[in-house]
Design a protein around this motif. Sequence first.
Motif, mmCIF file in Angstrom:
data_model
loop_
_atom_site.group_PDB
_atom_site.id
_atom_site.type_symbol
_atom_site.label_atom_id
_atom_site.label_comp_id
_atom_site.label_asym_id
_atom_site.label_seq_id
_atom_site.Cartn_x
_atom_site.Cartn_y
_atom_site.Cartn_z
ATOM 1 N N ALA A 3 62.760 56.082 -3.894
ATOM 2 C CA ALA A 3 63.120 57.489 -4.137
ATOM 3 C C ALA A 3 63.274 57.749 -5.635
ATOM 4 O O ALA A 3 62.781 58.766 -6.158
ATOM 5 C CB ALA A 3 64.403 57.837 -3.394
ATOM 6 N N ASN A 4 63.923 56.831 -6.340
ATOM 7 C CA ASN A 4 64.103 57.003 -7.786
ATOM 8 C C ASN A 4 62.777 56.933 -8.534
ATOM 9 O O ASN A 4 62.520 57.719 -9.449
ATOM 10 C CB ASN A 4 65.066 55.942 -8.337
ATOM 11 N N ARG B 112 60.732 60.112 -7.889
ATOM 12 C CA ARG B 112 61.334 61.224 -8.641
ATOM 13 C C ARG B 112 60.979 61.120 -10.127
ATOM 14 O O ARG B 112 60.543 62.078 -10.738
ATOM 15 C CB ARG B 112 62.847 61.225 -8.455
ATOM 16 N N ASP B 113 61.134 59.927 -10.693
ATOM 17 C CA ASP B 113 60.870 59.743 -12.121
ATOM 18 C C ASP B 113 59.386 59.891 -12.463
ATOM 19 O O ASP B 113 59.033 60.450 -13.491
ATOM 20 C CB ASP B 113 61.359 58.368 -12.585
ATOM 21 N N TRP C 298 56.781 61.375 -10.491
ATOM 22 C CA TRP C 298 56.072 62.585 -10.082
ATOM 23 C C TRP C 298 56.972 63.791 -9.859
ATOM 24 O O TRP C 298 56.492 64.853 -9.445
ATOM 25 C CB TRP C 298 55.270 62.309 -8.806
ATOM 26 N N GLY C 299 58.271 63.636 -10.069
ATOM 27 C CA GLY C 299 59.184 64.767 -9.900
ATOM 28 C C GLY C 299 59.391 65.176 -8.454
ATOM 29 O O GLY C 299 59.804 66.301 -8.183
ATOM 30 N N MET C 300 59.126 64.280 -7.513
ATOM 31 C CA MET C 300 59.302 64.567 -6.089
ATOM 32 C C MET C 300 60.660 64.055 -5.626
ATOM 33 O O MET C 300 61.067 62.961 -5.989
ATOM 34 C CB MET C 300 58.217 63.876 -5.260
ATOM 35 N N ASP C 301 61.326 64.854 -4.804
ATOM 36 C CA ASP C 301 62.614 64.429 -4.263
ATOM 37 C C ASP C 301 62.426 63.989 -2.819
ATOM 38 O O ASP C 301 62.206 64.810 -1.939
ATOM 39 C CB ASP C 301 63.627 65.567 -4.349
ATOM 40 N N MET C 302 62.489 62.690 -2.585
ATOM 41 C CA MET C 302 62.355 62.181 -1.220
ATOM 42 C C MET C 302 63.642 61.508 -0.755
ATOM 43 O O MET C 302 63.674 60.902 0.308
ATOM 44 C CB MET C 302 61.158 61.240 -1.104
ATOM 45 N N ALA C 303 64.701 61.650 -1.536
ATOM 46 C CA ALA C 303 65.982 61.036 -1.185
ATOM 47 C C ALA C 303 66.469 61.578 0.157
ATOM 48 O O ALA C 303 66.481 62.781 0.397
ATOM 49 C CB ALA C 303 67.011 61.310 -2.271
ATOM 50 N N GLN D 113 65.092 61.552 2.981
ATOM 51 C CA GLN D 113 64.048 61.937 3.922
ATOM 52 C C GLN D 113 63.410 60.694 4.532
ATOM 53 O O GLN D 113 63.357 59.643 3.888
ATOM 54 C CB GLN D 113 62.994 62.771 3.202
ATOM 55 N N THR E 238 61.061 57.832 5.366
ATOM 56 C CA THR E 238 60.008 57.224 4.563
ATOM 57 C C THR E 238 58.632 57.502 5.160
ATOM 58 O O THR E 238 57.658 57.639 4.435
ATOM 59 C CB THR E 238 60.230 55.704 4.455
#
Length: 107
Positions: A39-40, A43-44, A46-51, A53, A55
């Motif tokens: 998740a980190n 996010r770092d 591609w700027g996607m938030d998958m926290a 959610q 997998t």
Amino acid sequence: MEQHVLLRPGHKNGLLLPEANHEELRFHDPTQPAPAWLANTVRDQWGMDMAGQPTGDFPLVRQPSPCGYGKASWEVNLGCNYACKHCYLGLKVNSGMPLPDKLRCLD
């Protein structure tokens, strides 16, 4: 076959994954949230938030080939560059990406 890559379709940047992280993803329950490191990283990178959610909504994790080849080389070339004597694929006719793009991708 000793490297694992995390890619996002349509994006030029990707990441090499350590063997342990790839193995964790191979056996991770897709209904569970992504591991914190994934998740980190997503996010770092591609700027996607998958926290938090599942997998299974995100990565396609390829299983190792029992034949010892990498699917990525087939996808880039629509064939292969090897001349293995035991090959059953027949005549090697490469097509697909133009050569400069293949070389850039393989680099």
